[in-house]
Write a protein that holds these residues in place. Structure first.
Motif: not given
Length: 182
Positions: A35-36, A104-108, A137-138, A145-148
Protein backbone atom coordinates in the motif's frame (compact mmCIF):
# COMPACT_ATOMS: atom_id res chain seq x y z
CA UNK A 1 29.60 -12.70 7.36
CA UNK A 2 27.63 -15.72 6.19
CA UNK A 3 25.31 -17.18 7.23
CA UNK A 4 23.45 -14.63 9.33
CA UNK A 5 21.05 -15.87 11.98
CA UNK A 6 19.55 -13.52 14.56
CA UNK A 7 16.87 -14.49 17.04
CA UNK A 8 14.52 -12.42 19.12
CA UNK A 9 11.84 -13.45 21.58
CA UNK A 10 9.20 -14.10 18.89
CA UNK A 11 10.91 -14.09 15.52
CA UNK A 12 14.21 -14.73 13.81
CA UNK A 13 16.12 -13.44 10.80
CA UNK A 14 17.95 -15.97 8.63
CA UNK A 15 19.50 -16.25 5.20
CA UNK A 16 16.96 -16.81 2.45
CA UNK A 17 17.02 -20.05 0.45
CA UNK A 18 15.63 -20.87 -2.97
CA UNK A 19 13.11 -23.04 -1.12
CA UNK A 20 11.56 -19.85 0.29
CA UNK A 21 10.40 -18.69 -3.16
CA UNK A 22 6.86 -20.10 -3.00
CA UNK A 23 6.14 -18.70 0.47
CA UNK A 24 7.59 -15.30 -0.41
CA UNK A 25 5.70 -15.01 -3.70
CA UNK A 26 2.51 -15.94 -1.85
CA UNK A 27 3.22 -13.25 0.75
CA UNK A 28 4.20 -10.65 -1.86
CA UNK A 29 0.98 -11.23 -3.81
CA UNK A 30 -1.06 -9.68 -0.97
CA UNK A 31 -2.11 -6.25 -2.33
CA UNK A 32 -2.20 -4.70 1.17
CA UNK A 33 1.50 -5.35 1.63
CA UNK A 34 2.53 -2.66 -0.86
CA UNK A 35 0.00 0.00 0.00
CA UNK A 36 2.85 2.41 0.80
CA UNK A 37 5.69 0.96 -1.30
CA UNK A 38 6.79 1.84 -4.81
CA UNK A 39 5.00 0.14 -7.69
CA UNK A 40 6.41 -3.31 -8.31
CA UNK A 41 5.66 -6.15 -10.66
CA UNK A 42 5.44 -9.54 -8.98
CA UNK A 43 7.79 -12.08 -10.62
CA UNK A 44 6.85 -15.69 -11.26
CA UNK A 45 8.18 -18.30 -8.82
CA UNK A 46 10.96 -19.55 -11.13
CA UNK A 47 12.25 -16.03 -11.76
CA UNK A 48 12.17 -15.39 -8.03
CA UNK A 49 14.09 -18.61 -7.33
CA UNK A 50 16.77 -17.33 -9.74
CA UNK A 51 16.84 -13.99 -7.91
CA UNK A 52 17.23 -15.78 -4.57
CA UNK A 53 20.05 -17.95 -5.97
CA UNK A 54 21.89 -14.79 -7.09
CA UNK A 55 21.41 -13.21 -3.64
CA UNK A 56 22.73 -16.34 -1.93
CA UNK A 57 25.83 -16.42 -4.10
CA UNK A 58 26.48 -12.70 -3.53
CA UNK A 59 26.01 -13.18 0.23
CA UNK A 60 28.94 -15.59 0.39
CA UNK A 61 31.49 -13.03 -0.82
CA UNK A 62 33.98 -11.59 1.69
CA UNK A 63 33.02 -8.01 0.73
CA UNK A 64 29.34 -8.51 1.47
CA UNK A 65 27.37 -5.25 1.58
CA UNK A 66 23.81 -6.54 1.15
CA UNK A 67 21.98 -8.70 3.65
CA UNK A 68 18.72 -10.01 2.13
CA UNK A 69 17.19 -12.08 4.90
CA UNK A 70 13.98 -13.88 5.74
CA UNK A 71 11.90 -13.36 8.85
CA UNK A 72 10.60 -16.54 10.43
CA UNK A 73 8.07 -17.13 13.18
CA UNK A 74 8.13 -20.65 14.59
CA UNK A 75 10.28 -21.67 11.61
CA UNK A 76 7.77 -20.42 9.01
CA UNK A 77 8.56 -17.54 6.63
CA UNK A 78 6.67 -14.49 7.89
CA UNK A 79 8.49 -11.73 6.01
CA UNK A 80 11.71 -10.53 4.51
CA UNK A 81 14.06 -7.59 4.42
CA UNK A 82 17.52 -6.84 5.60
CA UNK A 83 20.11 -4.15 5.30
CA UNK A 84 22.32 -2.72 2.61
CA UNK A 85 25.49 -0.79 3.30
CA UNK A 86 25.41 2.42 1.35
CA UNK A 87 28.56 4.36 2.10
CA UNK A 88 31.81 3.84 0.26
CA UNK A 89 33.52 3.03 3.55
CA UNK A 90 30.70 0.66 4.62
CA UNK A 91 29.88 2.59 7.79
CA UNK A 92 26.19 3.20 7.07
CA UNK A 93 23.30 0.99 6.03
CA UNK A 94 19.67 1.28 5.07
CA UNK A 95 17.30 -1.20 6.65
CA UNK A 96 13.99 -2.43 5.31
CA UNK A 97 11.48 -5.09 6.25
CA UNK A 98 8.18 -6.54 5.08
CA UNK A 99 5.99 -8.62 7.35
CA UNK A 100 3.02 -10.64 6.18
CA UNK A 101 -0.20 -8.87 7.21
CA UNK A 102 -1.04 -11.70 9.62
CA UNK A 103 1.81 -10.40 11.81
CA UNK A 104 0.90 -6.70 11.77
CA UNK A 105 -0.07 -4.78 14.87
CA UNK A 106 1.51 -6.93 17.56
CA UNK A 107 5.00 -5.46 17.80
CA UNK A 108 6.62 -7.91 15.37
CA UNK A 109 7.74 -5.10 13.06
CA UNK A 110 9.43 -3.35 15.97
CA UNK A 111 11.18 -6.55 16.99
CA UNK A 112 12.31 -7.26 13.41
CA UNK A 113 13.64 -3.72 12.88
CA UNK A 114 15.36 -3.68 16.26
CA UNK A 115 17.18 -6.92 15.44
CA UNK A 116 18.44 -5.37 12.18
CA UNK A 117 19.81 -2.38 14.12
CA UNK A 118 21.52 -4.81 16.50
CA UNK A 119 23.08 -6.61 13.51
CA UNK A 120 24.31 -3.32 12.08
CA UNK A 121 25.88 -1.95 15.24
CA UNK A 122 26.85 -4.99 17.29
CA UNK A 123 28.05 -7.39 14.61
CA UNK A 124 28.85 -5.27 11.55
CA UNK A 125 30.22 -2.34 13.59
CA UNK A 126 28.49 0.30 11.47
CA UNK A 127 28.13 3.94 12.49
CA UNK A 128 24.72 4.88 11.06
CA UNK A 129 21.50 3.06 10.19
CA UNK A 130 18.62 4.71 8.36
CA UNK A 131 15.26 3.84 6.87
CA UNK A 132 12.64 5.47 4.70
CA UNK A 133 8.87 5.42 4.94
CA UNK A 134 5.82 6.86 3.24
CA UNK A 135 4.71 9.87 5.33
CA UNK A 136 1.19 8.35 5.47
CA UNK A 137 2.48 5.02 6.83
CA UNK A 138 2.07 5.91 10.49
CA UNK A 139 2.61 2.32 11.65
CA UNK A 140 6.02 2.11 9.97
CA UNK A 141 7.05 5.53 11.26
CA UNK A 142 6.06 4.45 14.77
CA UNK A 143 8.26 1.34 14.42
CA UNK A 144 11.23 3.50 13.45
CA UNK A 145 10.64 5.82 16.39
CA UNK A 146 10.24 2.90 18.82
CA UNK A 147 13.67 1.53 17.85
CA UNK A 148 15.30 4.88 18.58
CA UNK A 149 15.47 6.40 15.13
CA UNK A 150 15.04 10.14 14.71
CA UNK A 151 13.34 12.01 11.89
CA UNK A 152 15.93 13.51 9.55
CA UNK A 153 13.89 14.92 6.73
CA UNK A 154 11.62 14.49 3.76
CA UNK A 155 12.85 13.31 0.39
CA UNK A 156 10.68 15.02 -2.16
CA UNK A 157 9.04 12.94 -4.88
CA UNK A 158 11.49 10.04 -4.68
CA UNK A 159 8.97 7.17 -4.96
CA UNK A 160 6.73 6.49 -7.96
CA UNK A 161 3.43 4.98 -6.82
CA UNK A 162 0.05 4.67 -8.53
CA UNK A 163 1.08 6.85 -11.46
CA UNK A 164 2.46 9.76 -9.47
CA UNK A 165 5.54 10.80 -7.54
CA UNK A 166 5.37 10.72 -3.74
CA UNK A 167 7.55 11.96 -0.93
CA UNK A 168 9.18 9.76 1.68
CA UNK A 169 10.57 10.50 5.12
CA UNK A 170 13.96 9.43 6.43
CA UNK A 171 14.73 8.29 9.97
CA UNK A 172 18.14 7.33 11.35
CA UNK A 173 20.02 6.19 14.41
CA UNK A 174 23.74 6.44 15.16
CA UNK A 175 25.85 3.90 17.02
CA UNK A 176 26.28 6.51 19.78
CA UNK A 177 22.51 7.06 20.20
CA UNK A 178 20.66 5.31 23.00
CA UNK A 179 18.72 2.25 21.88
CA UNK A 180 15.48 1.54 23.69
CA UNK A 181 15.40 -1.55 25.87
CA UNK A 182 13.26 -4.36 24.55
Amino acid sequence: MYPVEISGPRLAWRELTTGDADALIDMLSDPGLFRYAADQELPDVETYRGFLAEQIEAARTPERHRYKLGITVDGVIAGMGGLEMTSATATAAEIGYLLAPAYWGGGMGTEAASLLVDLAFDRLKLHRVFAGADPANHASIRVLEKIGMRYEGTRREDVFKDGKWRDSVTYAILETDARPAR
